[in-house]
Scaffold this active site. Structure first.
Site, PDB file in Angstrom:
ATOM      1  NE  ARG A  13      -3.545  -2.282   2.756  1.00  0.00           N
ATOM      2  CZ  ARG A  13      -3.265  -3.441   3.341  1.00  0.00           C
ATOM      3  NH1 ARG A  13      -2.054  -3.629   3.879  1.00  0.00           N
ATOM      4  NH2 ARG A  13      -4.161  -4.411   3.397  1.00  0.00           N
TER       5      ARG A  13
ATOM      6  CG  HIS B  10      -6.180  -8.438   0.808  1.00  0.00           C
ATOM      7  ND1 HIS B  10      -6.376  -8.708  -0.532  1.00  0.00           N
ATOM      8  CD2 HIS B  10      -6.017  -7.091   0.888  1.00  0.00           C
ATOM      9  CE1 HIS B  10      -6.330  -7.588  -1.221  1.00  0.00           C
ATOM     10  NE2 HIS B  10      -6.107  -6.593  -0.387  1.00  0.00           N
TER      11      HIS B  10
END
Length: 305
Positions: free
Chosen positions: A155, A277
């Protein structure tokens, strides 16, 4: 029903206690906490105007608030995000015995259309990664950052906050602290390692000057770069690469990382681990992008398509 700028101070205190608990227990990032605070302040303002309090508002009252948000033309995504914050708040109030029940548990979530991540081709990725001029210290930094993003799927917030101790060039891995304070090790690949090593030796000293910093990719002022600044840098290079910036997002290389891995047969659970995730369903959306790409290739190149 009108909304005012004032809030009940007792309710305000409950929200602040809740946010403190989220920070201590779940390790939520400042951006997430700020979003929670903003959404919950809207609820408190509406409650104050309509004579509700957190310790006695009912399911019916919360449903009225949901209707108010619809009337105010909030998007489905915004209303879903607000509902998530409200549910967490009432779960906390119930747990702390401020309330005997949790009225938010029966609220119906807005139905969201499934949005596919914005995808760019391998050729476009190559053009984007080749856009920075490695002879300039700032652009050498950007080159290393872009290479690392595509190699690891980090990210943007994870990328800009990396410190020197997070990176092991010898082992070829980067240690990332993701959402909820969860750590993961991600391999970098030789290309990214080479560019990071070049930047650390040649570009980083020029950017830091006499300043000392642990940040791997400092700004021109020798500070941690903001995610907004890096997004501007991505768009700058996209223009050079001839990529339409309307089709980009700050996580364009994270999306490309996941999609291209799946295109080449990577296991979905491995991609899930690399992306950090917690839920496999979040990763599964990339399989749709990969499938669409395969269909496109088929229609373009198959003689009977």
């Amino acid at each position: 029903m009108q909304q005012t700028a004032s809030v009940n101070m007792q309710d305000f205190g409950y929200v602040e206690q809740f946010l403190d608990a989220m920070w201590m227990e779940r390790g939520l990032a400042e951006n997430t906490l700020a979003s929670y605070r903003n959404d919950l302040m809207k609820l408190l303002q509406w409650m104050e105007a309509n004579h509700y309090r957190l310790d006695f508002i009912s399911l019916s009252g919360l449903q009225q608030y949901q209707s108010y948000l619809v009337d105010q033309d909030y998007k489905q995504t915004s209303r879903a995000r607000m509902l998530s914050a409200i549910r967490r708040l009432f779960q906390y109030l119930h747990r702390e015995k401020v309330r005997a029940d949790d009225p938010s548990a029966l609220l119906v979530s807005p139905k969201l259309p499934q949005r596919l991540p914005k995808d760019i081709s391998e050729e476009q990725v190559d053009a984007l990664l080749d856009a920075p001029d490695p002879n300039d210290p700032v652009e050498l930094r950007d080159k290393a950052m872009l290479e690392l993003l595509y190699a690891t799927g980090l990210r943007v917030t994870e990328l800009v906050s990396l410190t020197m101790e997070n990176i092991s060039l010898r082992q070829g891995v980067v240690r990332v602290t993701g959402k909820g304070g969860k750590e993961r090790l991600v391999p970098m690949g030789e290309n990214a390692i080479d560019w990071i090593e070049t930047f650390i030796k040649q570009g980083r000293p020029a950017l830091l000057g006499e300043t000392s910093s642990d940040v791997v990719f400092p700004s021109k002022r020798a500070r941690q770069m903001t995610r907004q600044t890096f997004w501007h840098r991505i768009k700058f290079y996209a223009v050079i690469a001839g990529i339409d910036t309307d089709h980009l997002s700050p996580h364009v290389l994270r999306h490309a990382f996941a999609t291209h891995l799946l295109n080449y047969g990577a296991d979905l659970r491995v991609v899930q681990m690399l992306l950090g995730h917690s839920d496999l369903s979040t990763t599964q959306i990339y399989t749709h992008v990969a499938t669409e790409r395969l269909k496109q290739i088929h229609s373009q190149h198959h003689p009977r398509a």
